[in-house]
Design a protein around this motif. Structure first.
Motif, PDB file in Angstrom:
ATOM      1  N   LYS A   1      -1.011  -8.297  -5.972  1.00 30.59           N
ATOM      2  CA  LYS A   1      -1.077  -7.241  -6.986  1.00 30.59           C
ATOM      3  C   LYS A   1      -2.436  -6.549  -6.883  1.00 30.59           C
ATOM      4  O   LYS A   1      -3.457  -7.196  -6.706  1.00 30.59           O
TER       5      LYS A   1
ATOM      6  N   SER B   1      -4.964  -3.553  -5.114  1.00 32.62           N
ATOM      7  CA  SER B   1      -5.235  -2.574  -4.073  1.00 32.62           C
ATOM      8  C   SER B   1      -4.333  -2.714  -2.848  1.00 32.62           C
ATOM      9  O   SER B   1      -4.027  -1.725  -2.177  1.00 32.62           O
TER      10      SER B   1
ATOM     11  N   GLN C   1      -1.223  -3.803  -2.937  1.00 34.64           N
ATOM     12  CA  GLN C   1       0.180  -3.820  -3.350  1.00 34.64           C
ATOM     13  C   GLN C   1       1.011  -2.746  -2.652  1.00 34.64           C
ATOM     14  O   GLN C   1       2.059  -3.029  -2.066  1.00 34.64           O
ATOM     15  N   GLU C   2       0.547  -1.507  -2.703  1.00 37.22           N
ATOM     16  CA  GLU C   2       1.319  -0.400  -2.132  1.00 37.22           C
ATOM     17  C   GLU C   2       1.474  -0.551  -0.622  1.00 37.22           C
ATOM     18  O   GLU C   2       2.566  -0.351  -0.075  1.00 37.22           O
ATOM     19  N   ALA C   3       0.386  -0.920   0.070  1.00 34.45           N
ATOM     20  CA  ALA C   3       0.450  -1.088   1.522  1.00 34.45           C
ATOM     21  C   ALA C   3       1.382  -2.229   1.905  1.00 34.45           C
ATOM     22  O   ALA C   3       2.076  -2.166   2.923  1.00 34.45           O
TER      23      ALA C   3
ATOM     24  N   VAL D   1       4.057  -3.345   0.111  1.00 32.18           N
ATOM     25  CA  VAL D   1       5.446  -2.922  -0.123  1.00 32.18           C
ATOM     26  C   VAL D   1       5.919  -2.017   1.005  1.00 32.18           C
ATOM     27  O   VAL D   1       7.058  -2.120   1.473  1.00 32.18           O
ATOM     28  N   GLU D   2       5.037  -1.130   1.478  1.00 28.74           N
ATOM     29  CA  GLU D   2       5.385  -0.249   2.590  1.00 28.74           C
ATOM     30  C   GLU D   2       5.616  -1.056   3.876  1.00 28.74           C
ATOM     31  O   GLU D   2       6.543  -0.760   4.649  1.00 28.74           O
TER      32      GLU D   2
ATOM     33  N   HIS E   1      11.365  -3.498  -5.088  1.00 34.07           N
ATOM     34  CA  HIS E   1      11.166  -2.605  -6.238  1.00 34.07           C
ATOM     35  C   HIS E   1      10.308  -3.308  -7.268  1.00 34.07           C
ATOM     36  O   HIS E   1      10.604  -4.431  -7.689  1.00 34.07           O
TER      37      HIS E   1
ATOM     38  N   LYS F   1      -5.975  -1.234   2.336  1.00 39.34           N
ATOM     39  CA  LYS F   1      -5.508  -0.246   1.370  1.00 39.34           C
ATOM     40  C   LYS F   1      -5.342   1.128   2.000  1.00 39.34           C
ATOM     41  O   LYS F   1      -4.358   1.827   1.777  1.00 39.34           O
TER      42      LYS F   1
END
Length: 290
Positions: free
Chosen positions: A10, A12, A14-16, A18-19, A29, A90
């Motif tokens: 969870k 910084s 997180q987004e990378a 999930v991608e 999701h 990140k």
């Protein structure tokens, strides 16, 4: 049904992450108000965990495996298995650094100048070990955030994470040394690793994650080449392995397909055209399994 309990970082990363999982073939999701993301694999149960805590929960067996930084594994001193190191961060595909920094106009020029000084950092244990190895005793305090803003009014120096160095420059800080480099690690609990089903599931994930990371900097390239131009085109074409060459119908030449770095593709595509290649198509990749 058997399940693998997986921790995702969870914050910084997180987004990378999930991608990366999307490129690996998984749809994750995350609801803004939940720590339990959904994933389109009934054999995996996912939970969001702060990277700083991840290795401790893996070590205790609360989760079977997770993604976190090598820095936080070292900071916690956790006894876990590192399945694979994945170089992504990140903003870009690179390792990150924890650096020792001081205000631009500070008289401190080396690590030795920090004797009896005050240092703020989230990475307390690693920093303490780093200084001890150099014979330096300093007052190291835990920083809850906004570490760059604490020097020079509150502390003499900081040890902080940087990916590009832009934050250090923006806060008028000067880097003295790198305390450690860190990359994302896919880690596992030792007992989970001994379980044949879980180990296979973890190994499969590791293979797909690695493939997704490699694919981020590569593209596929395909083209048609007249028979008389084949040798000239192949001389200009690097590849992970030898390119795939297939004959076209009615002796029209050859179809060539290969995988290469995106930066190389942009450089050689005009050269391939001049060498005789036709119908050149460049396409993105999700995974490259070596």
């Amino acid at each position: 049904m058997k399940k693998l309990f997986l921790g995702l970082p969870k914050g910084s990363l997180q987004e990378a992450t999930v991608e990366m999982m999307k490129k690996s073939g998984y749809s994750v999701h995350i609801s803004p108000r939940s720590y339990y993301p959904t994933i389109d694999d009934d054999e995996i149960s996912v939970r969001l965990i702060r990277p700083q805590d991840m290795s401790r929960y893996v070590e205790k067996g609360i989760i079977d495996a997770g993604l976190t930084g090598a820095d936080w594994v070292k900071e916690a001193g956790s006894d876990i298995r590192v399945v694979v190191s994945l170089v992504y961060a990140k903003q870009q595909l690179t390792k990150v650094r924890w650096v020792l920094a001081v205000p631009e106009h500070s008289a401190i020029r080396s690590v030795g100048d920090l004797q009896n000084k005050k240092i703020a950092t989230e990475l307390v244990n690693v920093t303490r070990q780093y200084l001890a190895e150099r014979g330096v005793v300093a007052d190291i305090e835990f920083s809850h955030g906004a570490t760059e803003a604490k020097a020079p009014d509150l502390v003499d120096a900081i040890v902080e994470l940087t990916e590009t160095g832009s934050s250090m420059k923006a806060n008028n800080l000067r880097v003295i040394e790198t305390v450690m480099e860190s990359s994302t690690q896919f880690i596992a609990n030792h007992h989970a690793w001994k379980d044949e089903w879980k180990r296979t599931k973890i190994e499969n994930l590791a293979m797909l994650f690695e493939g997704a990371i490699i694919a981020r900097v590569k593209v596929g390239l395909k083209m048609n080449v007249p028979a008389g131009s084949l040798e000239q085109v192949l001389m200009k074409l690097p590849a992970l392995r030898k390119p795939t060459i297939s004959p076209l119908s009615e002796g029209a030449g050859y179809a060539i397909e290969t995988v290469l770095d995106e930066t190389v593709a942009r450089s050689i595509t005009p050269e391939l055209k001049r060498a005789g290649a036709e119908g050149i198509i460049e396409y993105p990749l999700n995974k490259v399994i070596l």
